[in-house]
Design a protein around this motif. Structure first.
Motif, mmCIF file in Angstrom:
data_model
loop_
_atom_site.group_PDB
_atom_site.id
_atom_site.type_symbol
_atom_site.label_atom_id
_atom_site.label_comp_id
_atom_site.label_asym_id
_atom_site.label_seq_id
_atom_site.Cartn_x
_atom_site.Cartn_y
_atom_site.Cartn_z
ATOM 1 N N UNK A 1 39.971 -36.036 80.684
ATOM 2 C CA UNK A 1 41.184 -36.034 81.510
ATOM 3 C C UNK A 1 42.362 -35.319 80.855
ATOM 4 N N UNK A 2 42.308 -35.159 79.531
ATOM 5 C CA UNK A 2 43.347 -34.424 78.800
ATOM 6 C C UNK A 2 42.663 -33.284 78.062
ATOM 7 N N UNK A 3 43.187 -32.080 78.241
ATOM 8 C CA UNK A 3 42.684 -30.919 77.524
ATOM 9 C C UNK A 3 43.852 -30.203 76.858
ATOM 10 N N UNK A 4 43.550 -29.399 75.868
ATOM 11 C CA UNK A 4 44.594 -28.602 75.215
ATOM 12 C C UNK A 4 43.974 -27.354 74.632
ATOM 13 N N UNK A 5 44.830 -26.402 74.298
ATOM 14 C CA UNK A 5 44.392 -25.204 73.588
ATOM 15 C C UNK A 5 45.444 -24.837 72.551
ATOM 16 N N UNK B 1 49.209 -25.652 74.184
ATOM 17 C CA UNK B 1 49.325 -25.946 75.613
ATOM 18 C C UNK B 1 48.424 -27.130 75.924
ATOM 19 N N UNK B 2 48.962 -28.126 76.646
ATOM 20 C CA UNK B 2 48.128 -29.263 77.031
ATOM 21 C C UNK B 2 48.219 -29.496 78.533
ATOM 22 N N UNK B 3 47.148 -30.085 79.067
ATOM 23 C CA UNK B 3 47.092 -30.448 80.483
ATOM 24 C C UNK B 3 46.557 -31.868 80.584
ATOM 25 N N UNK B 4 47.067 -32.599 81.558
ATOM 26 C CA UNK B 4 46.651 -33.981 81.751
ATOM 27 C C UNK B 4 47.735 -34.926 81.272
ATOM 28 N N UNK B 5 47.631 -36.149 81.685
ATOM 29 C CA UNK B 5 48.623 -37.160 81.337
ATOM 30 C C UNK B 5 48.242 -37.852 80.036
ATOM 31 N N UNK B 6 49.198 -37.898 79.104
ATOM 32 C CA UNK B 6 48.980 -38.604 77.846
ATOM 33 C C UNK B 6 49.928 -39.791 77.760
ATOM 34 N N UNK B 7 49.587 -40.711 76.908
ATOM 35 C CA UNK B 7 50.469 -41.815 76.550
ATOM 36 C C UNK B 7 50.920 -41.560 75.116
ATOM 37 N N UNK B 8 51.938 -42.283 74.681
ATOM 38 C CA UNK B 8 52.525 -42.027 73.366
ATOM 39 C C UNK B 8 52.806 -43.342 72.649
ATOM 40 N N UNK B 9 52.550 -43.327 71.351
ATOM 41 C CA UNK B 9 52.946 -44.436 70.482
ATOM 42 C C UNK B 9 53.402 -43.828 69.164
ATOM 43 N N UNK B 10 54.642 -44.068 68.808
ATOM 44 C CA UNK B 10 55.166 -43.536 67.555
ATOM 45 C C UNK B 10 55.103 -42.027 67.468
ATOM 46 N N UNK B 11 55.231 -41.333 68.604
ATOM 47 C CA UNK B 11 55.185 -39.879 68.630
ATOM 48 C C UNK B 11 53.791 -39.310 68.760
ATOM 49 N N UNK B 12 52.788 -40.128 68.560
ATOM 50 C CA UNK B 12 51.399 -39.676 68.646
ATOM 51 C C UNK B 12 50.917 -39.780 70.082
ATOM 52 N N UNK B 13 50.312 -38.701 70.579
ATOM 53 C CA UNK B 13 49.838 -38.648 71.965
ATOM 54 C C UNK B 13 48.350 -38.970 72.018
ATOM 55 N N UNK B 14 47.965 -39.719 73.033
ATOM 56 C CA UNK B 14 46.570 -40.079 73.222
ATOM 57 C C UNK B 14 46.265 -40.183 74.703
ATOM 58 N N UNK B 15 44.981 -40.169 75.045
ATOM 59 C CA UNK B 15 44.568 -40.294 76.435
ATOM 60 C C UNK B 15 44.647 -41.759 76.842
ATOM 61 N N UNK B 16 45.378 -42.073 77.923
ATOM 62 C CA UNK B 16 45.485 -43.465 78.350
ATOM 63 C C UNK B 16 44.201 -44.003 78.979
ATOM 64 N N UNK B 17 43.285 -43.120 79.347
ATOM 65 C CA UNK B 17 42.023 -43.567 79.953
ATOM 66 C C UNK B 17 40.970 -43.924 78.913
ATOM 67 N N UNK B 18 40.732 -43.038 77.956
ATOM 68 C CA UNK B 18 39.667 -43.279 76.976
ATOM 69 C C UNK B 18 40.185 -43.636 75.589
ATOM 70 N N UNK B 19 41.490 -43.443 75.346
ATOM 71 C CA UNK B 19 42.079 -43.805 74.061
ATOM 72 C C UNK B 19 41.972 -42.756 72.971
#
Length: 125
Positions: A13-17, A53-71
Motif C-alpha cells: 500500500x506504500x511505495x517509494x523510489x 518520492x513516496x506514494x500511499x498513506x503512512x503513519x508517523x511516530x517520532x518522525x519515522x514513517x510506517x505503513x498503517x496497514x502492515x506496520x
C-alpha cells in the motif's frame, strides 16, 4: 543514466523510489533503532529530499514513517533529506554498502565491525 531504486511496505500500500546514489549509508545500533526495527541494528541510506518520492498513506511516530496497514517501517523524511530503511528496497541484495556504524557501544558482541567502515561510539560528529 541515473539509478532509480524502488521499495515499499510488505502489503504494497506504500511505495517509494530514490534516484541516484545515497549521500551516505550506515548501520545504527542505538536503542531507538533496535526497538523500532525489532533487530540488533538498522541499515539505512540517506538521499537528498528531492531524490525521494513516496506514494500511499503512512503513519508517523517520532518522525519515522510506517505503513498503517502492515506496520512496515520505511523512512524518515524532512525538507533536506530522506533516510530510507534499505531492507525495504525491492531488489536484494542492493549492492549498497555501509560506510559507517553508529552507537557501536550498543553493538551485540557477536557482531563484528564492518571492514573499512568508520566506527562511532555514539552519533557522528
Amino acid at each position: 543514466m541515473t539509478v532509480v531504486r524502488k521499495g515499499g511496505c510488505l502489503c504494497g500500500k506504500v511505495t517509494f523510489s530514490v534516484a541516484g546514489e545515497p549521500t551516505r549509508v550506515g548501520l545504527c545500533h542505538c536503542t531507538d533503532c533496535r526497538q523500532e526495527s525489532g533487530s540488533a541494528f538498522t541499515y539505512f541510506g540517506i538521499w537528498p529530499a528531492h531524490a525521494f518520492l513516496s506514494e500511499g498513506t503512512t503513519a508517523e511516530h517520532g518522525g519515522r514513517r510506517f505503513c498503517p496497514s502492515c506496520g512496515s517501517r520505511l523512512f524518515v523524511c524532512d525538507e533536506h533529506e530522506a533516510e530510507v530503511k534499505l531492507g525495504s528496497l525491492r531488489d536484494a541484495p542492493s549492492g549498497i554498502v555501509p560506510t559507517y556504524e553508529l552507537w557501536i557501544k550498543r553493538r551485540e558482541p557477536w557482531l563484528v565491525a564492518l571492514p573499512d567502515a568508520e566506527q562511532f561510539d555514539e552519533d557522528r560528529p
